[in-house]
Design an enzyme around this catalytic site. Sequence first.
Site, mmCIF file in Angstrom:
data_model
loop_
_atom_site.group_PDB
_atom_site.id
_atom_site.type_symbol
_atom_site.label_atom_id
_atom_site.label_comp_id
_atom_site.label_asym_id
_atom_site.label_seq_id
_atom_site.Cartn_x
_atom_site.Cartn_y
_atom_site.Cartn_z
ATOM 1 N N LYS A 1 0.883 -1.176 0.000
ATOM 2 C CA LYS A 1 0.000 0.000 0.000
ATOM 3 C C LYS A 1 0.913 1.217 0.000
ATOM 4 O O LYS A 1 1.423 1.619 1.045
ATOM 5 C CB LYS A 1 -0.873 -0.028 1.259
ATOM 6 C CG LYS A 1 -2.216 0.671 1.155
ATOM 7 C CD LYS A 1 -2.179 2.105 0.695
ATOM 8 C CE LYS A 1 -1.876 3.080 1.814
ATOM 9 N NZ LYS A 1 -1.794 4.484 1.335
ATOM 10 N N GLU B 1 9.273 1.480 11.250
ATOM 11 C CA GLU B 1 10.337 2.487 11.124
ATOM 12 C C GLU B 1 9.642 3.835 11.117
ATOM 13 O O GLU B 1 8.992 4.201 10.146
ATOM 14 C CB GLU B 1 11.152 2.241 9.855
ATOM 15 C CG GLU B 1 12.508 2.907 9.917
ATOM 16 C CD GLU B 1 12.500 4.263 9.245
ATOM 17 O OE1 GLU B 1 12.261 5.275 9.957
ATOM 18 O OE2 GLU B 1 12.719 4.306 8.026
ATOM 19 N N CYS C 1 13.314 10.340 7.230
ATOM 20 C CA CYS C 1 13.147 9.878 8.628
ATOM 21 C C CYS C 1 14.441 10.099 9.395
ATOM 22 O O CYS C 1 14.424 10.474 10.555
ATOM 23 C CB CYS C 1 12.826 8.391 8.691
ATOM 24 S SG CYS C 1 11.695 7.839 7.442
ATOM 25 N N GLU D 1 9.398 16.093 15.318
ATOM 26 C CA GLU D 1 9.827 15.904 13.936
ATOM 27 C C GLU D 1 9.047 16.869 13.042
ATOM 28 O O GLU D 1 7.821 16.913 13.074
ATOM 29 C CB GLU D 1 9.557 14.464 13.506
ATOM 30 C CG GLU D 1 10.093 14.176 12.123
ATOM 31 C CD GLU D 1 9.921 12.722 11.721
ATOM 32 O OE1 GLU D 1 8.823 12.180 11.918
ATOM 33 O OE2 GLU D 1 10.889 12.147 11.201
#
Length: 479
Positions: free
Chosen positions: A173, A248, A282, A381
């Site tokens: 996906k 992750e 990331c 973040e």
Amino acid sequence: MKTYRNFIANEWRDAVDGEHIAVRNPSTGEELARLARGRREDVDLAVRAARQALSGEWGRLTATERGRILTRIGAGVLKNIDLLTEIEARDVGKPLTQARADVVALARYLEFYGASADKVHGDTIPYQNGFTVLTIYEPHGVTGHIIPWNYPMQILGRSLGAALAMGNAAVVKPAEEACLTILEFARIAQEEGLPAGALNIVTGFGAEAGAALSEHTDINHISFTGSARTGEMVQTAAAKNAVPVTLELGGKSAQVVFADADLDRAVPFLVNAGIQNAGQTCSASSRILVERSVYEDVIARMSEKYRALKVGPAESDLSVGPVVSQRQKAIIEDFLGVARKDGLTVAAQGTIVPDAPADGAYVAPTLLRDVPPDHRLAQEEIFGPVQVIMPFDSEEEALALANGTPYGLVCGIWTNDGGRQLRMARAAQAGQVFINNYGAGGGVELPFGGVKKSGHGREKGFEALYGFASMKTISIFHG
Ligand code: ADP
């Protein structure tokens, strides 16, 4: 304008209810393509196709044969490098050079895992007299792969490559913002001989297709890369079916610069690790921690680089492209608004080129100095081209700052003192530590993943193969 369909059992299929999602080019704001809006029934078809593949042609292949197919697909990716580069640049706004690097990485993952497929073997274990005990690695079965929009090709490569090498059949996906190269990859995989059902792709919204995949009762493993918030939802859904999950998630990774570091070498890494892919990485280094005696020097050198950064359309291939969407731009601008309101100091910014289309999702890279360690901009973040820089006075303080966020993905350490390198590396709460270098996401061969809120499980490198396998112990009594 092209309409893309789902890829199920090597066939292209419209979504069951026939709906679509519009895709926009973030460099211009123009509509670029239409995707199938897959939902629960589409995911169900894909999972069934994968299940059938395990007992069909795909499931009967030897590890060596699987490896050969992956290797061929890797070569097929490289044959299509110009096409994939161009599609990725238009779809997610990556400057051409960065898009091209992602194609090369995708090919490299397939080459690496193609060559690894028949190298995974178990052990024999000393046990009681009269017994032989052995362990073997078996595929989980059907693996679900939920992919984010920041590095669609790279993350597909690392996750799918390892899963297929181990003999799983996959349902992918992709993120709704970044499906086009993944769908193009399916065409290449089929052309290079991937048996039907080994790879299935359902496009759609996260809350629809993504949720349906993570809740599915006939999935045996889920690999998720994305935000901490969504990762928690995926893990919760999978837990209801006792399905293992590799997560992750994000990061707030630091580079720690000591006064004895080679600043000529360090400074390009300090900046690039923050602005590569417009900061949408990331393992971006969004925090720079610098020993006080060289603090002003590092700020001056980084500022010079920031002032030279040009932001513009992906096709112009500047150092920074647009961010992926207007939604992402708004999130980053909100953070910059908080910085302004709280009186944080801008050390330097890059420039959006004057002819950048007005409807593009452009954000000027920004370096903020003297940011208090507990400030939101030093803790959360941002996923955009924003870095914060702050000073420290001792190794202990540097370590406390480096470890002082909820995340733990990557840490960079710049010093020529060998003892300090290893003390810091051992004490850093991170899944990857770089000493006198920094590879955001770096290296196909290097195991990668986080601790704390950055997730768990490891992808990339040989290690990932074990994550896509389940160990069986066979105990034989022979007297
Ligand atoms: P972002 O908010 O930056 O888009 P996400 O973590 O939400 O980041 O997206 C990563 C991937 O997770 C995408 O493929 C997205 O479609 C998918 N996703 C989003 N919401 C869900 C959900 N509720 N369940 C499963 N997958 C989801």
